[in-house]
Design an enzyme around this catalytic site. Sequence first.
Site, PDB file in Angstrom:
ATOM      1  N   THR A 121       0.941  -1.059   0.084  1.00 53.35           N
ATOM      2  CA  THR A 121       0.130  -0.029   0.038  1.00 53.35           C
ATOM      3  C   THR A 121       0.828   1.126  -0.027  1.00 53.35           C
ATOM      4  O   THR A 121       2.141   1.168  -0.171  1.00 53.35           O
ATOM      5  CB  THR A 121      -0.977  -0.136   1.070  1.00 53.35           C
ATOM      6  N   LYS A 171       4.012   1.675  -3.619  1.00 49.69           N
ATOM      7  CA  LYS A 171       3.738   1.086  -4.755  1.00 49.69           C
ATOM      8  C   LYS A 171       4.387   1.332  -5.956  1.00 49.69           C
ATOM      9  O   LYS A 171       4.624   0.422  -7.000  1.00 49.69           O
ATOM     10  CB  LYS A 171       2.146   1.394  -5.114  1.00 49.69           C
ATOM     11  N   GLY A 228      -5.780  11.648  -7.867  1.00 49.15           N
ATOM     12  CA  GLY A 228      -4.628  10.985  -6.996  1.00 49.15           C
ATOM     13  C   GLY A 228      -4.081   9.598  -7.499  1.00 49.15           C
ATOM     14  O   GLY A 228      -4.535   9.241  -8.695  1.00 49.15           O
ATOM     15  N   GLY A 254     -15.367   0.653  -1.039  1.00 50.52           N
ATOM     16  CA  GLY A 254     -13.808   0.255  -0.990  1.00 50.52           C
ATOM     17  C   GLY A 254     -13.837  -1.121  -0.524  1.00 50.52           C
ATOM     18  O   GLY A 254     -12.923  -1.598  -0.879  1.00 50.52           O
TER      19      GLY A 254
END
Length: 275
Positions: free
Chosen positions: A63, A67, A129, A237
């Site tokens: 995470t 990445k 993002g 999510g």
Amino acid sequence: MSRIRAAVLGSPIEHSLSPVLHRAAYRELGLADWSYDRFEIDEAALPAFVAGLGPEWAGLSLTMPLKRAVMPLLDAVSDTAASVEAVNTVVLTEDGRRLGDNTDIPGIVAALHERGVEKVPAAAVLGAGATASSALAALARICTGEVTAYVRSRARADEMRQWGERLGVDVRTADWSDAAQALAAPLVIATTPAGATDDLATAVPAAPGTLFDVLYDPWPTALAASWTQRGGTLLGGLDLLVHQAVLQVEQMTGRTPGPLAAMRAAGEAALRARH
């Protein structure tokens, strides 16, 4: 009995649901000799951690902020991961190779397919993002028309158009002040931080399409709650987390978990326990 190890790395990592999901999959698959942990690892600590992995390690989930940082440490990177310059999955092979992939992109597509969304004529993305680039890569597979990205700055707008060109997506950008217009799209993917879309909750149209809000805590967001009240199709999510985790488990273990219900139920229980 020797243990086979896997883990999620990142910083901060305490909030991660990956251990809950992967352990649930291992139970379903009867993999009693597999363990899955979490480690607080930042970019500076990552090279030493990866270098120290022994033959008992099968894979890693990554995470933020790792990445992109992990990519120079790998022997090969899939085309999917290379397309967005982000690896969230590392498989450690028996011959010592480190293979990087990105399961977020096919995870988004699989989650949408599960809800019957296989092709859309247009879409909107809220935010610009890291998750937004994965959203664009997923839309490259299911959107046949234009994608409008709603962003807060000219620099972000330029970035999203560049990602669109790279991924083969027709991207138009619009200012965040017009974000309410996004809600009329047949598919809306919200990639913004908690609270960013709260002001849009009152702008949900009378007959909304599909909203994929990548947040899972807090849940539901104000926008998600309003979307459901108006009868729209809603994904959150946790849907993304479960689908990308299934793909990680497949790559790391060579086995496919059965129905997703056990993994989703474990994630939901963990979220309830936090509140």
